[in-house]
Scaffold this motif. Structure first.
Motif, PDB file in Angstrom:
ATOM      1  N   PHE A  11       0.839  -1.199   0.000  1.00 11.89           N
ATOM      2  CA  PHE A  11       0.000   0.000   0.000  1.00 11.89           C
ATOM      3  C   PHE A  11       0.871   1.245   0.000  1.00 11.89           C
ATOM      4  N   GLY A  12       1.623   1.400  -1.096  1.00 13.67           N
ATOM      5  CA  GLY A  12       2.472   2.568  -1.237  1.00 13.67           C
ATOM      6  C   GLY A  12       1.863   3.569  -2.188  1.00 13.67           C
ATOM      7  N   LEU A  13       2.702   4.110  -3.066  1.00 12.65           N
ATOM      8  CA  LEU A  13       2.265   5.155  -3.989  1.00 12.65           C
ATOM      9  C   LEU A  13       1.160   4.673  -4.916  1.00 12.65           C
ATOM     10  N   ILE A  14       1.370   3.530  -5.584  1.00 19.89           N
ATOM     11  CA  ILE A  14       0.387   3.047  -6.552  1.00 19.89           C
ATOM     12  C   ILE A  14      -0.830   2.458  -5.852  1.00 19.89           C
ATOM     13  N   GLY A  15      -0.611   1.622  -4.852  1.00 23.17           N
ATOM     14  CA  GLY A  15      -1.743   1.053  -4.120  1.00 23.17           C
ATOM     15  C   GLY A  15      -2.603   2.138  -3.500  1.00 23.17           C
ATOM     16  N   CYS A  73       0.299  -5.052  -4.801  1.00 20.39           N
ATOM     17  CA  CYS A  73       1.043  -3.803  -5.012  1.00 20.39           C
ATOM     18  C   CYS A  73       2.387  -3.809  -4.300  1.00 20.39           C
ATOM     19  N   ALA A  74       2.879  -4.980  -3.965  1.00 25.01           N
ATOM     20  CA  ALA A  74       4.194  -5.119  -3.343  1.00 25.01           C
ATOM     21  C   ALA A  74       5.262  -5.177  -4.445  1.00 25.01           C
ATOM     22  N   PRO A  75       6.554  -5.251  -4.089  1.00 25.48           N
ATOM     23  CA  PRO A  75       7.580  -5.445  -5.117  1.00 25.48           C
ATOM     24  C   PRO A  75       7.303  -6.700  -5.948  1.00 25.48           C
ATOM     25  N   VAL A  76       7.829  -6.731  -7.159  1.00 24.84           N
ATOM     26  CA  VAL A  76       7.490  -7.771  -8.132  1.00 24.84           C
ATOM     27  C   VAL A  76       7.694  -9.184  -7.588  1.00 24.84           C
ATOM     28  N   LEU A  77       8.846  -9.461  -6.991  1.00 24.26           N
ATOM     29  CA  LEU A  77       9.112 -10.804  -6.485  1.00 24.26           C
ATOM     30  C   LEU A  77       8.175 -11.172  -5.342  1.00 24.26           C
ATOM     31  N   SER A  78       7.819 -10.209  -4.526  1.00 22.15           N
ATOM     32  CA  SER A  78       6.887 -10.460  -3.421  1.00 22.15           C
ATOM     33  C   SER A  78       5.497 -10.779  -3.956  1.00 22.15           C
ATOM     34  N   ASN A  79       5.065 -10.064  -4.992  1.00 22.34           N
ATOM     35  CA  ASN A  79       3.758 -10.336  -5.586  1.00 22.34           C
ATOM     36  C   ASN A  79       3.671 -11.770  -6.076  1.00 22.34           C
ATOM     37  N   ILE A  80       4.742 -12.235  -6.729  1.00 18.18           N
ATOM     38  CA  ILE A  80       4.769 -13.615  -7.230  1.00 18.18           C
ATOM     39  C   ILE A  80       4.683 -14.605  -6.072  1.00 18.18           C
ATOM     40  N   ALA A  81       5.417 -14.339  -4.997  1.00 20.63           N
ATOM     41  CA  ALA A  81       5.417 -15.235  -3.838  1.00 20.63           C
ATOM     42  C   ALA A  81       4.042 -15.285  -3.165  1.00 20.63           C
ATOM     43  N   TYR A  82       3.334 -14.172  -3.153  1.00 13.50           N
ATOM     44  CA  TYR A  82       2.025 -14.136  -2.501  1.00 13.50           C
ATOM     45  C   TYR A  82       1.000 -15.002  -3.219  1.00 13.50           C
ATOM     46  N   ASP A  98      -2.116  -7.303 -10.448  1.00 12.06           N
ATOM     47  CA  ASP A  98      -0.958  -6.705  -9.793  1.00 12.06           C
ATOM     48  C   ASP A  98      -0.664  -5.370 -10.468  1.00 12.06           C
ATOM     49  N   VAL A  99       0.358  -4.667  -9.983  1.00 12.21           N
ATOM     50  CA  VAL A  99       0.700  -3.363 -10.574  1.00 12.21           C
ATOM     51  C   VAL A  99       2.182  -3.284 -10.934  1.00 12.21           C
ATOM     52  N   GLY A 100       2.858  -4.427 -10.992  1.00  9.05           N
ATOM     53  CA  GLY A 100       4.289  -4.429 -11.273  1.00  9.05           C
ATOM     54  C   GLY A 100       4.608  -4.122 -12.724  1.00  9.05           C
ATOM     55  N   VAL A 232      15.215  -1.275  -4.219  1.00 10.93           N
ATOM     56  CA  VAL A 232      14.566  -2.572  -4.029  1.00 10.93           C
ATOM     57  C   VAL A 232      13.673  -2.887  -5.220  1.00 10.93           C
ATOM     58  N   MET A 233      12.886  -1.903  -5.643  1.00  9.24           N
ATOM     59  CA  MET A 233      11.998  -2.104  -6.777  1.00  9.24           C
ATOM     60  C   MET A 233      12.788  -2.455  -8.031  1.00  9.24           C
ATOM     61  N   TRP A 234      13.891  -1.725  -8.283  1.00 11.14           N
ATOM     62  CA  TRP A 234      14.639  -1.967  -9.513  1.00 11.14           C
ATOM     63  C   TRP A 234      15.462  -3.233  -9.458  1.00 11.14           C
ATOM     64  N   GLN A 235      15.857  -3.658  -8.257  1.00 10.44           N
ATOM     65  CA  GLN A 235      16.482  -4.973  -8.119  1.00 10.44           C
ATOM     66  C   GLN A 235      15.483  -6.045  -8.526  1.00 10.44           C
ATOM     67  N   ASN A 236      14.235  -5.934  -8.047  1.00  9.71           N
ATOM     68  CA  ASN A 236      13.187  -6.893  -8.383  1.00  9.71           C
ATOM     69  C   ASN A 236      12.911  -6.911  -9.882  1.00  9.71           C
ATOM     70  N   ILE A 237      12.847  -5.736 -10.490  1.00 12.90           N
ATOM     71  CA  ILE A 237      12.577  -5.654 -11.927  1.00 12.90           C
ATOM     72  C   ILE A 237      13.680  -6.340 -12.724  1.00 12.90           C
ATOM     73  N   CYS A 238      14.931  -6.067 -12.372  1.00 13.42           N
ATOM     74  CA  CYS A 238      16.060  -6.665 -13.102  1.00 13.42           C
ATOM     75  C   CYS A 238      16.094  -8.181 -12.961  1.00 13.42           C
ATOM     76  N   LEU A 239      15.665  -8.691 -11.809  1.00 14.00           N
ATOM     77  CA  LEU A 239      15.701 -10.132 -11.577  1.00 14.00           C
ATOM     78  C   LEU A 239      14.513 -10.859 -12.195  1.00 14.00           C
ATOM     79  N   THR A 240      13.494 -10.113 -12.635  1.00 17.56           N
ATOM     80  CA  THR A 240      12.309 -10.761 -13.199  1.00 17.56           C
ATOM     81  C   THR A 240      12.119 -10.486 -14.684  1.00 17.56           C
ATOM     82  N   ASN A 241      12.738  -9.452 -15.204  1.00 15.57           N
ATOM     83  CA  ASN A 241      12.647  -9.183 -16.645  1.00 15.57           C
ATOM     84  C   ASN A 241      14.031  -9.290 -17.285  1.00 15.57           C
ATOM     85  N   THR A 242      14.804 -10.214 -16.802  1.00 16.14           N
ATOM     86  CA  THR A 242      16.217 -10.332 -17.175  1.00 16.14           C
ATOM     87  C   THR A 242      16.414 -10.527 -18.674  1.00 16.14           C
ATOM     88  N   ASP A 243      15.667 -11.440 -19.296  1.00 16.35           N
ATOM     89  CA  ASP A 243      15.888 -11.756 -20.712  1.00 16.35           C
ATOM     90  C   ASP A 243      15.677 -10.529 -21.599  1.00 16.35           C
TER      91      ASP A 243
END
Length: 367
Positions: A11-15, A73-82, A98-100, A232-243
């Motif tokens: 529940f941050g900026l976007i949520g 609306c959590a970081p990308v990796l957290s959304n996947i885990a939820y 989601d909003v990632g 944190v957000m950009w670490q998550n993005i790089c680890l999930t949209n790597t290709d």
């Protein structure tokens, strides 16, 4: 949608902005946010409850079981885990979104978990370097592109329902498949963030006496502003949209090597064409002014989406002898602020306009 129960995880900026917009459009909806730590006060959730934006805060995921619509609306990796945790909790007809800014991984995971029929990936193209609920606003989503990426199993009725809801909030929904979305965002958002951070780190490492920091302004600050976003957000993005990121990074590195070779071999025509082609393409992008390295005198502000809103502002500025160079609604405001962008011919005009608009109770963001 009729009166529904809407849940939020994160529940941050976007949520917060989604919740603001939903509350304004649908006052009878029950809005509930999950807090993972009942022993730690979450200032944003507490403030949202006090504001009347939220109806309730829950501390167990099971308490989201009655949701008709759930925003991750959590970081990308957290959304996947939820998703795995929510599988046995949510109703079969609950719409999950989601909003990632990466869609491929979470859409694949939803299908793998058997949630594909009720999941629609979402990406509002709006945001800011500023984070948290306190910076959220329903205006953040107004007239902004909002990408929706159904899975191959998503029911058409669920996609249509979410599409119409997003549209009712004032955003502009666009349907894409997840892989197409990830390629586009890698090229226009993810790789540029990496490039901006690389530029800043290059200067940081070479700036032994802080002379570069002292002199850095204008162009450098404009093209590296996005490097201030959440690590944190950009670490998550790089680890999930790597290709996709790697593919476009390779293209960018190839382009840099071509420029390097042109410089080494003193290829005057190639160097000229390089800058000309870039300038012409960038100037063709809507709502832009001069090239990145030229000083732009601009401000952004929030306005209500109603007939005559822009005309009122233009008239106000004109009657005070403030000339406008360019004005327009921003549809892609990711890591930007404000719905309306106004460009001026001088710094004095920009400052005068900001002061005048604030006196008339507009929320103004200066660059």
């Amino acid at each position: 949608m009729n009166d529904v129960v809407v849940g939020f995880i994160g529940f941050g900026l976007i949520g917060g902005s989604l919740a603001h917009a939903l509350r304004e459009q649908n006052p009878k909806h029950k809005l509930t946010a999950y807090c993972y730590n009942r022993n730690k006060v979450n200032a944003g959730l507490t403030k949202a409850l006090q504001d009347g934006v939220l109806n309730d805060i829950v501390y167990e995921l099971e308490d989201l079981g009655e949701c008709d619509l759930l925003f991750l609306c959590a970081p990308v990796l957290s959304n996947i885990a939820y998703l795995a945790q929510l599988k046995s909790i949510l109703k079969p007809d609950c719409i999950i979104t989601d909003v990632g800014s990466v869609k491929g991984n979470i859409c694949k995971e939803a299908v793998a978990l058997g949630l594909g029929s009720q999941f629609v990936g979402g990406h509002p193209m709006a945001g800011s370097e500023k984070t948290g609920y306190t910076n959220s606003s329903s205006r953040l989503l107004e007239n902004a592109y909002y990408i929706l990426t159904p899975t191959r199993e998503t029911k058409n009725s669920i996609t249509d329902t979410l599409f119409q809801l997003i549209k009712s909030l004032g955003s502009i929904p666009i349907l894409l498949n997840p892989s197409e979305h990830d390629d586009i965002t890698a090229a226009i958002s993810h790789v540029p963030h990496i490039i901006a951070s690389c530029l800043v780190n290059m200067v940081r490492k070479e700036d032994n006496e802080d002379k570069m920091k002292t002199l850095a302004a204008g162009g450098f600050k404009d093209i590296t502003r996005i490097a201030s976003s959440s690590p944190v957000m950009w670490q998550n993005i790089c680890l999930t949209n790597t290709d996709s990121i790697l593919r476009f990074l390779d293209k960018y590195i190839h382009s840099l090597n071509e420029v390097k070779e042109s410089l080494q071999l003193n290829r005057e025509a190639a160097i000229f064409d390089f800058f000309q082609d870039a300038g012409e393409y960038r100037d063709s992008i809507p709502n832009t002014s001069a090239g990145l390295l030229n000083k732009i005198y601009e401000l952004y502000l929030d306005i209500i989406d109603e007939t005559g809103a822009i005309a009122t502002i233009a008239t106000l500025l004109a009657t005070n002898l403030i000339s406008i160079k360019n004005i327009g609604i921003i549809h892609n405001r990711e890591f930007e602020e404000g719905v309306l962008r106004i460009v001026f011919y001088s710094q004095n005009s920009c400052e005068a306009a900001a002061s005048l608009l604030r006196k008339h109770n507009y929320t103004v963001y200066e660059r």
